[in-house]
Design a protein around this motif. Sequence first.
Motif, PDB file in Angstrom:
ATOM      1  N   SER A 174       0.762  -1.239   0.102  1.00  0.00           N
ATOM      2  CA  SER A 174       0.107   0.181  -0.087  1.00  0.00           C
ATOM      3  C   SER A 174       0.850   1.159   0.139  1.00  0.00           C
ATOM      4  CB  SER A 174      -1.056  -0.051   1.076  1.00  0.00           C
ATOM      5  OG  SER A 174      -1.801  -1.061   1.105  1.00  0.00           O
ATOM      6  N   PHE A 175       1.965   1.402   0.805  1.00  0.00           N
ATOM      7  CA  PHE A 175       2.898   2.187   0.855  1.00  0.00           C
ATOM      8  C   PHE A 175       3.405   2.656  -0.581  1.00  0.00           C
ATOM      9  CE2 PHE A 175       7.273   4.132   1.292  1.00  0.00           C
ATOM     10  CZ  PHE A 175       6.818   5.262   1.955  1.00  0.00           C
ATOM     11  N   PHE A 176       3.858   1.440  -1.287  1.00  0.00           N
ATOM     12  CA  PHE A 176       4.728   1.692  -2.726  1.00  0.00           C
ATOM     13  C   PHE A 176       3.532   2.237  -3.562  1.00  0.00           C
ATOM     14  CE2 PHE A 176       4.942  -0.069  -6.746  1.00  0.00           C
ATOM     15  CZ  PHE A 176       6.344   0.393  -7.234  1.00  0.00           C
ATOM     16  N   TRP A 177       2.284   1.789  -3.711  1.00  0.00           N
ATOM     17  CA  TRP A 177       1.204   2.038  -4.366  1.00  0.00           C
ATOM     18  C   TRP A 177       0.794   3.178  -4.490  1.00  0.00           C
ATOM     19  CZ3 TRP A 177       0.784   0.501  -9.258  1.00  0.00           C
ATOM     20  CH2 TRP A 177      -0.442   0.710 -10.122  1.00  0.00           C
ATOM     21  N   ARG A 178       0.553   3.969  -3.109  1.00  0.00           N
ATOM     22  CA  ARG A 178      -0.198   4.915  -2.791  1.00  0.00           C
ATOM     23  C   ARG A 178       0.887   6.228  -2.694  1.00  0.00           C
ATOM     24  NH1 ARG A 178      -5.507   4.346  -1.942  1.00  0.00           N
ATOM     25  NH2 ARG A 178      -6.323   2.365  -1.555  1.00  0.00           N
ATOM     26  N   VAL A 179       2.149   5.854  -2.298  1.00  0.00           N
ATOM     27  CA  VAL A 179       2.952   6.968  -1.823  1.00  0.00           C
ATOM     28  C   VAL A 179       4.084   7.053  -2.910  1.00  0.00           C
ATOM     29  CG1 VAL A 179       4.421   7.880   0.070  1.00  0.00           C
ATOM     30  CG2 VAL A 179       2.332   7.074   0.428  1.00  0.00           C
ATOM     31  N   THR A 180       5.083   5.675  -2.907  1.00  0.00           N
ATOM     32  CA  THR A 180       6.268   5.850  -3.568  1.00  0.00           C
ATOM     33  C   THR A 180       6.051   6.007  -4.943  1.00  0.00           C
ATOM     34  OG1 THR A 180       7.142   4.292  -1.910  1.00  0.00           O
ATOM     35  CG2 THR A 180       8.112   4.489  -3.952  1.00  0.00           C
ATOM     36  N   PHE A 181       5.175   5.137  -5.761  1.00  0.00           N
ATOM     37  CA  PHE A 181       4.919   5.168  -7.177  1.00  0.00           C
ATOM     38  C   PHE A 181       4.438   6.502  -7.630  1.00  0.00           C
ATOM     39  CE2 PHE A 181       2.730   4.009 -11.108  1.00  0.00           C
ATOM     40  CZ  PHE A 181       3.705   3.493 -11.682  1.00  0.00           C
ATOM     41  N   PRO A 182       3.564   7.316  -6.895  1.00  0.00           N
ATOM     42  CA  PRO A 182       3.203   8.253  -7.468  1.00  0.00           C
ATOM     43  C   PRO A 182       4.301   9.474  -7.524  1.00  0.00           C
ATOM     44  CG  PRO A 182       1.376   7.528  -6.066  1.00  0.00           C
ATOM     45  CD  PRO A 182       2.175   6.593  -5.939  1.00  0.00           C
ATOM     46  N   LEU A 183       5.035   9.445  -6.428  1.00  0.00           N
ATOM     47  CA  LEU A 183       6.239  10.524  -6.267  1.00  0.00           C
ATOM     48  C   LEU A 183       7.245   9.862  -7.266  1.00  0.00           C
ATOM     49  CD1 LEU A 183       6.580  10.903  -2.546  1.00  0.00           C
ATOM     50  CD2 LEU A 183       5.678  12.425  -4.098  1.00  0.00           C
ATOM     51  N   LEU A 184       7.222   8.725  -7.945  1.00  0.00           N
ATOM     52  CA  LEU A 184       8.001   8.417  -9.014  1.00  0.00           C
ATOM     53  C   LEU A 184       7.595   8.698 -10.435  1.00  0.00           C
ATOM     54  CD1 LEU A 184       9.490   4.705  -7.707  1.00  0.00           C
ATOM     55  CD2 LEU A 184      10.545   7.015  -7.461  1.00  0.00           C
ATOM     56  N   MET A 185       6.474   9.397 -10.441  1.00  0.00           N
ATOM     57  CA  MET A 185       5.835   9.516 -11.747  1.00  0.00           C
ATOM     58  C   MET A 185       6.589  10.409 -12.674  1.00  0.00           C
ATOM     59  SD  MET A 185       3.376   7.433 -12.536  1.00  0.00           S
ATOM     60  CE  MET A 185       3.007   8.402 -13.914  1.00  0.00           C
ATOM     61  N   PRO A 186       7.110  11.664 -12.071  1.00  0.00           N
ATOM     62  CA  PRO A 186       7.997  12.107 -12.971  1.00  0.00           C
ATOM     63  C   PRO A 186       9.291  11.595 -13.588  1.00  0.00           C
ATOM     64  CG  PRO A 186       7.575  13.305 -11.039  1.00  0.00           C
ATOM     65  CD  PRO A 186       6.921  11.997 -10.741  1.00  0.00           C
ATOM     66  N   THR A 187       9.924  10.727 -12.500  1.00  0.00           N
ATOM     67  CA  THR A 187      10.927   9.905 -13.107  1.00  0.00           C
ATOM     68  C   THR A 187      10.555   8.926 -14.202  1.00  0.00           C
ATOM     69  OG1 THR A 187      11.946   9.912 -11.033  1.00  0.00           O
ATOM     70  CG2 THR A 187      12.809   8.369 -12.486  1.00  0.00           C
ATOM     71  N   THR A 188       9.432   8.282 -14.061  1.00  0.00           N
ATOM     72  CA  THR A 188       8.893   7.350 -14.843  1.00  0.00           C
ATOM     73  C   THR A 188       8.748   7.960 -16.064  1.00  0.00           C
ATOM     74  OG1 THR A 188       8.155   5.946 -13.031  1.00  0.00           O
ATOM     75  CG2 THR A 188       6.864   5.663 -15.262  1.00  0.00           C
ATOM     76  N   LEU A 189       8.077   9.108 -16.262  1.00  0.00           N
ATOM     77  CA  LEU A 189       7.691   9.718 -17.499  1.00  0.00           C
ATOM     78  C   LEU A 189       9.043   9.938 -18.030  1.00  0.00           C
ATOM     79  CD1 LEU A 189       5.562  11.083 -19.311  1.00  0.00           C
ATOM     80  CD2 LEU A 189       5.859  13.312 -17.839  1.00  0.00           C
ATOM     81  N   PHE A 190      10.042  10.541 -17.387  1.00  0.00           N
ATOM     82  CA  PHE A 190      11.517  10.844 -18.239  1.00  0.00           C
ATOM     83  C   PHE A 190      12.060   9.319 -18.845  1.00  0.00           C
ATOM     84  CE2 PHE A 190      16.038  10.828 -17.727  1.00  0.00           C
ATOM     85  CZ  PHE A 190      16.406  11.912 -18.284  1.00  0.00           C
ATOM     86  N   VAL A 191      11.879   8.337 -17.799  1.00  0.00           N
ATOM     87  CA  VAL A 191      12.439   7.306 -18.381  1.00  0.00           C
ATOM     88  C   VAL A 191      11.775   6.709 -19.519  1.00  0.00           C
ATOM     89  CG1 VAL A 191      12.946   4.865 -17.679  1.00  0.00           C
ATOM     90  CG2 VAL A 191      13.450   6.635 -16.098  1.00  0.00           C
ATOM     91  N   LEU A 192      10.538   6.903 -19.392  1.00  0.00           N
ATOM     92  CA  LEU A 192       9.528   6.591 -20.684  1.00  0.00           C
ATOM     93  C   LEU A 192       9.981   7.053 -22.054  1.00  0.00           C
ATOM     94  CD1 LEU A 192       7.132   4.748 -21.467  1.00  0.00           C
ATOM     95  CD2 LEU A 192       5.637   6.845 -20.849  1.00  0.00           C
ATOM     96  N   ILE A 193      10.035   8.328 -22.027  1.00  0.00           N
ATOM     97  CA  ILE A 193      10.480   9.035 -23.159  1.00  0.00           C
ATOM     98  C   ILE A 193      11.834   8.600 -23.505  1.00  0.00           C
ATOM     99  CG2 ILE A 193      11.034  11.475 -24.068  1.00  0.00           C
ATOM    100  CD1 ILE A 193       8.076  11.056 -23.518  1.00  0.00           C
ATOM    101  N   ASN A 194      12.846   8.548 -22.845  1.00  0.00           N
ATOM    102  CA  ASN A 194      14.098   7.980 -23.241  1.00  0.00           C
ATOM    103  C   ASN A 194      13.919   6.650 -23.781  1.00  0.00           C
ATOM    104  OD1 ASN A 194      16.732   9.690 -22.276  1.00  0.00           O
ATOM    105  ND2 ASN A 194      15.038   9.974 -20.829  1.00  0.00           N
ATOM    106  N   ALA A 195      13.231   5.690 -23.070  1.00  0.00           N
ATOM    107  CA  ALA A 195      13.332   4.315 -23.508  1.00  0.00           C
ATOM    108  C   ALA A 195      12.662   4.204 -25.031  1.00  0.00           C
ATOM    109  CB  ALA A 195      12.227   3.625 -22.573  1.00  0.00           C
ATOM    110  N   LEU A 196      11.387   5.153 -25.247  1.00  0.00           N
ATOM    111  CA  LEU A 196      10.797   5.442 -26.432  1.00  0.00           C
ATOM    112  C   LEU A 196      11.791   5.804 -27.620  1.00  0.00           C
ATOM    113  CD1 LEU A 196       8.356   5.207 -28.326  1.00  0.00           C
ATOM    114  CD2 LEU A 196       7.991   7.648 -27.635  1.00  0.00           C
ATOM    115  N   ILE A 197      12.555   6.782 -27.201  1.00  0.00           N
ATOM    116  CA  ILE A 197      13.849   7.353 -28.243  1.00  0.00           C
ATOM    117  C   ILE A 197      14.537   6.153 -28.636  1.00  0.00           C
ATOM    118  CG2 ILE A 197      15.671   8.865 -28.702  1.00  0.00           C
ATOM    119  CD1 ILE A 197      14.163  10.997 -26.724  1.00  0.00           C
ATOM    120  N   ASN A 198      15.095   5.373 -27.442  1.00  0.00           N
ATOM    121  CA  ASN A 198      15.910   4.501 -27.682  1.00  0.00           C
ATOM    122  C   ASN A 198      15.632   3.191 -28.357  1.00  0.00           C
ATOM    123  OD1 ASN A 198      17.904   5.421 -26.012  1.00  0.00           O
ATOM    124  ND2 ASN A 198      17.491   4.302 -24.193  1.00  0.00           N
ATOM    125  N   ALA A 199      14.159   2.702 -28.560  1.00  0.00           N
ATOM    126  CA  ALA A 199      13.405   1.905 -29.205  1.00  0.00           C
ATOM    127  C   ALA A 199      13.399   2.460 -30.753  1.00  0.00           C
ATOM    128  CB  ALA A 199      12.059   1.945 -29.069  1.00  0.00           C
TER     129      ALA A 199
END
Length: 295
Positions: free
Chosen positions: A202-227
Amino acid sequence: MVIHNADRRMQIYGALLLLPAAVLLGTFAYLPTVATLINSFFLPGFRGAPPEFVGLENYAMLVEDRTFWRVARNNLIYALGTIPTSIALALGMALFVNARLPGRGLVRMAYFTPTILPMIAAANIWMFFYAPQIGLFNKLLGALGMSGINWLGDPGVALTSVIAMTVWKEAGFFMIFYLAALQSIPPELEEASVLEGTSRWSFFWRVTFPLLMPTTLFVLINALINAVRVVDHLFILTKGGPNNATNLLLYYVYENAFSFFDRTYAATITVVILLVLAVVATLKFTVLDRRTHYQ
């Protein structure tokens, strides 16, 4: 008047500071893009003849090009295979090495080591892994009493083999961003969740993961470019074969430009790739940014 002159000097000073970056960006980004767009409306000249303007004829050829559509399908499968897997694996590794475990510095180094290898070196290592007779994977299968697989020569498994190598290469790189983001989360949040009796999930899904969303978005764009920008390890492993089973968009551009010497058709494919990336970037700035949770 004095204030007006001071503002003018500040504007000139700011413009001069931006000038080197603007020159580099215009020289290596905007001008090549405009030149590529112009070249896509021409056919190459032969035996010294000037290029012939044909309008949208190259784009009509592209629509009817079965190889292009197969390559585009390969690239879509490649992206769907590498992007979610790399991101999920990177997040899992970051969570693991962020915990208090003995020797975590060595574990972090082991996870990050594939990233610092040049792609050519990594491709040669995996070519040995995939070798039909003496390769590591077929040796392991033989030890288990199973027959070997032609990893890079069988059209049914060749693209999956390239995807596996890419995930191995990229996951450690994305892990670094997730690890930095995890270490920036205030520890008081976890302490408060422990006091409240919140489960780790619950802590990961409700706290950690939302706070990681900016990083996830950044990583997602880089992964798309790499693909999309895949050339070097295809050149070492498969050269787009067998029968275009592993051919991807940028390697198809390379083939047309430098193997078939049809640079105008290569420019046409490049323009289509840029348009697709522009659409994805527009979606990123208009849709994903609004759904991203920031601190």
